[in-house]
Motif scaffolding. Structure first.
Motif, PDB file in Angstrom:
ATOM      1  N   TYR A 299       1.246   3.703  -4.536  1.00 20.43           N
ATOM      2  CA  TYR A 299       0.142   2.878  -4.049  1.00 20.43           C
ATOM      3  C   TYR A 299      -0.444   3.440  -2.753  1.00 20.43           C
ATOM      4  O   TYR A 299      -1.658   3.426  -2.566  1.00 20.43           O
ATOM      5  CB  TYR A 299       0.568   1.426  -3.853  1.00 20.43           C
ATOM      6  CG  TYR A 299       0.547   0.629  -5.135  1.00 20.43           C
ATOM      7  CD1 TYR A 299      -0.624   0.496  -5.884  1.00 20.43           C
ATOM      8  CD2 TYR A 299       1.687  -0.007  -5.601  1.00 20.43           C
ATOM      9  CE1 TYR A 299      -0.647  -0.223  -7.061  1.00 20.43           C
ATOM     10  CE2 TYR A 299       1.676  -0.734  -6.778  1.00 20.43           C
ATOM     11  CZ  TYR A 299       0.502  -0.841  -7.503  1.00 20.43           C
ATOM     12  OH  TYR A 299       0.486  -1.565  -8.675  1.00 20.43           O
TER      13      TYR A 299
ATOM     14  N   ARG B  45      -8.135  -3.493  -1.485  1.00 24.22           N
ATOM     15  CA  ARG B  45      -7.721  -4.813  -0.992  1.00 24.22           C
ATOM     16  C   ARG B  45      -6.468  -5.289  -1.715  1.00 24.22           C
ATOM     17  O   ARG B  45      -5.500  -5.719  -1.081  1.00 24.22           O
ATOM     18  CB  ARG B  45      -8.856  -5.820  -1.183  1.00 24.22           C
ATOM     19  CG  ARG B  45      -8.510  -7.243  -0.721  1.00 24.22           C
ATOM     20  CD  ARG B  45      -9.615  -8.238  -1.063  1.00 24.22           C
ATOM     21  NE  ARG B  45     -10.162  -8.079  -2.403  1.00 24.22           N
ATOM     22  CZ  ARG B  45      -9.586  -8.538  -3.518  1.00 24.22           C
ATOM     23  NH1 ARG B  45      -8.425  -9.155  -3.473  1.00 24.22           N
ATOM     24  NH2 ARG B  45     -10.160  -8.371  -4.698  1.00 24.22           N
ATOM     25  N   GLU B  46      -6.455  -5.202  -3.040  1.00 18.48           N
ATOM     26  CA  GLU B  46      -5.294  -5.632  -3.821  1.00 18.48           C
ATOM     27  C   GLU B  46      -4.062  -4.804  -3.487  1.00 18.48           C
ATOM     28  O   GLU B  46      -2.960  -5.336  -3.323  1.00 18.48           O
ATOM     29  CB  GLU B  46      -5.572  -5.474  -5.321  1.00 18.48           C
ATOM     30  CG  GLU B  46      -6.613  -6.380  -5.901  1.00 18.48           C
ATOM     31  CD  GLU B  46      -6.962  -5.959  -7.331  1.00 18.48           C
ATOM     32  OE1 GLU B  46      -6.191  -5.215  -7.973  1.00 18.48           O
ATOM     33  OE2 GLU B  46      -8.034  -6.390  -7.803  1.00 18.48           O
ATOM     34  N   GLN B  47      -4.240  -3.514  -3.399  1.00 20.38           N
ATOM     35  CA  GLN B  47      -3.105  -2.609  -3.232  1.00 20.38           C
ATOM     36  C   GLN B  47      -2.553  -2.639  -1.814  1.00 20.38           C
ATOM     37  O   GLN B  47      -1.352  -2.439  -1.617  1.00 20.38           O
ATOM     38  CB  GLN B  47      -3.488  -1.203  -3.682  1.00 20.38           C
ATOM     39  CG  GLN B  47      -3.708  -1.162  -5.184  1.00 20.38           C
ATOM     40  CD  GLN B  47      -4.460   0.051  -5.667  1.00 20.38           C
ATOM     41  OE1 GLN B  47      -4.842   0.918  -4.893  1.00 20.38           O
ATOM     42  NE2 GLN B  47      -4.692   0.117  -6.968  1.00 20.38           N
ATOM     43  N   GLU B  48      -3.395  -2.903  -0.828  1.00 21.24           N
ATOM     44  CA  GLU B  48      -2.875  -3.064   0.534  1.00 21.24           C
ATOM     45  C   GLU B  48      -1.916  -4.252   0.593  1.00 21.24           C
ATOM     46  O   GLU B  48      -0.861  -4.174   1.243  1.00 21.24           O
ATOM     47  CB  GLU B  48      -4.015  -3.247   1.533  1.00 21.24           C
ATOM     48  CG  GLU B  48      -4.768  -1.979   1.838  1.00 21.24           C
ATOM     49  CD  GLU B  48      -5.971  -2.187   2.732  1.00 21.24           C
ATOM     50  OE1 GLU B  48      -6.421  -1.191   3.327  1.00 21.24           O
ATOM     51  OE2 GLU B  48      -6.482  -3.328   2.842  1.00 21.24           O
ATOM     52  N   LYS B  49      -2.262  -5.335  -0.078  1.00 21.08           N
ATOM     53  CA  LYS B  49      -1.370  -6.497  -0.119  1.00 21.08           C
ATOM     54  C   LYS B  49      -0.069  -6.139  -0.832  1.00 21.08           C
ATOM     55  O   LYS B  49       1.018  -6.522  -0.390  1.00 21.08           O
ATOM     56  CB  LYS B  49      -2.055  -7.677  -0.802  1.00 21.08           C
ATOM     57  CG  LYS B  49      -1.211  -8.932  -0.791  1.00 21.08           C
ATOM     58  CD  LYS B  49      -1.960 -10.118  -1.365  1.00 21.08           C
ATOM     59  CE  LYS B  49      -1.096 -11.370  -1.320  1.00 21.08           C
ATOM     60  NZ  LYS B  49      -1.802 -12.528  -1.866  1.00 21.08           N
ATOM     61  N   THR B  50      -0.173  -5.385  -1.905  1.00 21.10           N
ATOM     62  CA  THR B  50       1.021  -4.958  -2.638  1.00 21.10           C
ATOM     63  C   THR B  50       1.909  -4.087  -1.759  1.00 21.10           C
ATOM     64  O   THR B  50       3.140  -4.241  -1.767  1.00 21.10           O
ATOM     65  CB  THR B  50       0.620  -4.218  -3.932  1.00 21.10           C
ATOM     66  OG1 THR B  50      -0.142  -5.111  -4.759  1.00 21.10           O
ATOM     67  CG2 THR B  50       1.841  -3.745  -4.700  1.00 21.10           C
TER      68      THR B  50
ATOM     69  N   TRP C 146       2.149  -4.187   1.495  1.00 18.04           N
ATOM     70  CA  TRP C 146       2.792  -5.110   2.439  1.00 18.04           C
ATOM     71  C   TRP C 146       3.987  -5.793   1.770  1.00 18.04           C
ATOM     72  O   TRP C 146       5.076  -5.868   2.350  1.00 18.04           O
ATOM     73  CB  TRP C 146       1.770  -6.136   2.925  1.00 18.04           C
ATOM     74  CG  TRP C 146       2.394  -7.367   3.518  1.00 18.04           C
ATOM     75  CD1 TRP C 146       3.122  -7.435   4.675  1.00 18.04           C
ATOM     76  CD2 TRP C 146       2.384  -8.675   2.969  1.00 18.04           C
ATOM     77  NE1 TRP C 146       3.552  -8.726   4.878  1.00 18.04           N
ATOM     78  CE2 TRP C 146       3.098  -9.512   3.835  1.00 18.04           C
ATOM     79  CE3 TRP C 146       1.816  -9.229   1.823  1.00 18.04           C
ATOM     80  CZ2 TRP C 146       3.280 -10.873   3.613  1.00 18.04           C
ATOM     81  CZ3 TRP C 146       1.985 -10.585   1.586  1.00 18.04           C
ATOM     82  CH2 TRP C 146       2.717 -11.393   2.472  1.00 18.04           C
ATOM     83  N   MET C 147       3.798  -6.271   0.543  1.00 18.30           N
ATOM     84  CA  MET C 147       4.871  -6.982  -0.151  1.00 18.30           C
ATOM     85  C   MET C 147       6.044  -6.055  -0.495  1.00 18.30           C
ATOM     86  O   MET C 147       7.215  -6.445  -0.375  1.00 18.30           O
ATOM     87  CB  MET C 147       4.314  -7.643  -1.423  1.00 18.30           C
ATOM     88  CG  MET C 147       3.313  -8.736  -1.114  1.00 18.30           C
ATOM     89  SD  MET C 147       2.446  -9.272  -2.588  1.00 18.30           S
ATOM     90  CE  MET C 147       3.285 -10.810  -2.871  1.00 18.30           C
TER      91      MET C 147
END
Length: 157
Positions: free
Chosen positions: A112, A143-148, A150-151
């Motif tokens: 990612y 946007r989606e992958q930055e959150k991923t 982080w998780m």
């Protein structure tokens, strides 16, 4: 004679974007297979959680493979579709024989991160070319992958 394509973008810009999107496509394809391998081969005390999560990831990646290829076609170019081409142009490498849960998660995280870096480059090119379609697409992915990311980092501690 005009130098714009059928959606009104300058052909030189569309060509450059299609080239970088083909690199993105190649990276998505190899990353997809890596995550598929993690799903199949993961072992350990988090097996059930990771097996399910990896399936979620690879299902999303497969959808994005198709969307990226269709965007290349929309720009008036052809998506690469041979694994020999993917291996030649991708920066993500095959991750073979990985089964330890933490190692699998680290592989997903690296993938990612590499996609985000490439998509930021494409976002910049698309913005310079006034290509809102490509910019919106990769912007959503980022946007989606930055959150991923982080998780995944939170999972790893």
């Amino acid at each position: 004679m005009t130098d714009t394509n059928s959606i009104g973008l300058h052909e030189a810009s569309a060509s450059q974007l299609a080239e970088r999107l083909n690199v993105l496509l190649a990276n998505y394809q190899i990353f997809y297979m890596n995550v598929r391998g993690y799903h199949w081969n993961v072992k350990g005390h988090d097996f059930f959680q990771l097996h399910t999560k990896f399936e979620e990831f690879y299902t999303d990646l497969l959808m994005k493979v198709d969307e990226v290829a269709e965007r290349i076609l929309t720009l008036g170019h052809r998506p690469v579709h041979a694994y020999s081409d993917y291996f030649r142009i991708a920066s993500i490498e095959e991750d073979k024989d990985v089964h330890d849960g933490e190692a699998c998660v680290r592989g997903v995280l690296r993938g990612y991160q590499q996609l985000i870096e490439l998509q930021r480059e494409i976002l910049s090119l698309a913005s310079d070319a006034d290509d809102e379609g490509t910019a919106a697409q990769v912007g959503d992915y980022i946007r989606e992958q930055e959150k991923t990311v982080w998780m995944l980092n939170a999972y790893l501690g």
